[in-house]
Design a protein around this motif. Structure first.
Motif: not given
Ligand SMILES: Cc1cc2nc3c(=O)[nH]c(=O)nc-3n(C[C@H](O)[C@H](O)[C@H](O)COP(=O)(O)O)c2cc1C
Length: 227
Positions: A98-99, A129, A223
């Motif tokens: 996700d990151a 992202k 996020l």
């Protein structure tokens, strides 16, 4: 009520030299983040307190050849569409995250070729992202951080946390030790527990842990917000 999503964060060490210090620096960054997360009260509901898994990606062991895909990554929308197995594997790994925290040395005022190569293989797997940039070098690797900001934020449309964390080697002697891949005695909880606490009592860059935590908190905020 459904439980909050677990985030997966990739921490990428950007050197592929046999005697590199990048994994040590990445471990230092990760430990600073984990110590911070553990210090949060059990009642904390921030995203930073959530279950987060980390994937340590070492460019030195990815074994990617120099970019050899026939197509334009920006026109490929699924890892299965890449021509080569090594790309499909790399794409699936990045797509699952996700990151990212990019931990990179500066080489000749720029991004190490192996890291740039690994980045260039993909496009949609990175796009949108959040990313934190951590660089290191004699003067903190700020030129590499600038280039990474351009590549990740401009070229790949990642959401890059500002400012980058630039960690300076305090002397030429330390640059030499780093180049030889020696233990830089960076802060770690293991070292903190030892009588001497590392070479300077607390370990190199222990005073920069706050900057790492700030960047981390900014990453987690991103996020929580979709583009
Ligand atoms: C090809 C090369 C270029 C380098 N260029 C720089 C530089 O521009 N600035 C700097 O501060 N250090 C530079 N260094 C020294 C690095 O900071 C030092 O070798 C460090 O250990 C590299 O990180 P690594 O061990 O994770 O590969 C360079 C090192 C190499 C091998």
């Amino acid at each position: 009520m459904s439980s909050p999503k677990t985030f997966s964060v990739g921490i990428i060490s950007g050197s592929q030299r046999a005697m590199r210090v990048a994994p040590q620096v990445a471990a230092f960054v990760l430990e600073a983040i984990e110590a911070h997360r553990e210090s949060l009260p059990p009642s904390a509901t921030t995203a930073s307190a959530r279950a987060i898994t980390f994937d340590h990606i070492d460019v030195g062991t990815l074994n990617l050849p120099l970019f050899d895909e026939p197509g334009l990554p920006a026109e490929i929308h699924s890892p299965a569409e890449y021509a080569h197995a090594h790309t499909r594997e790399w794409a699936a790994r990045v797509a699952a995250l996700d990151a990212f925290i990019f931990v990179s040395p500066q080489y000749n005022w720029g991004i190490p070729a192996g890291l740039k190569n690994a980045i260039d293989y993909l496009y949609h797997e990175w796009r949108g992202k959040p990313a934190v940039i951590v660089t290191y070098g004699g003067h903190g690797g700020g030129k590499c951080a600038e280039q990474l900001r351009t590549v990740l934020g401009g070229g790949l449309r990642m959401r890059v946390v500002e400012p980058a964390v630039c960690l300076s080697f305090p002397s030429r002697e330390v640059v030499g030790r780093a180049t030889r891949g020696e233990d830089l005695e960076l802060w770690s909880r293991r070292r903190q527990g030892q009588a001497d606490g590392g070479a300077n009592g607390l370990g190199l860059w222990s005073d920069r842990r706050g900057d790492i935590v700030e960047a981390w908190e900014a990453l987690v905020k991103l996020l929580e917000t979709k583009e």
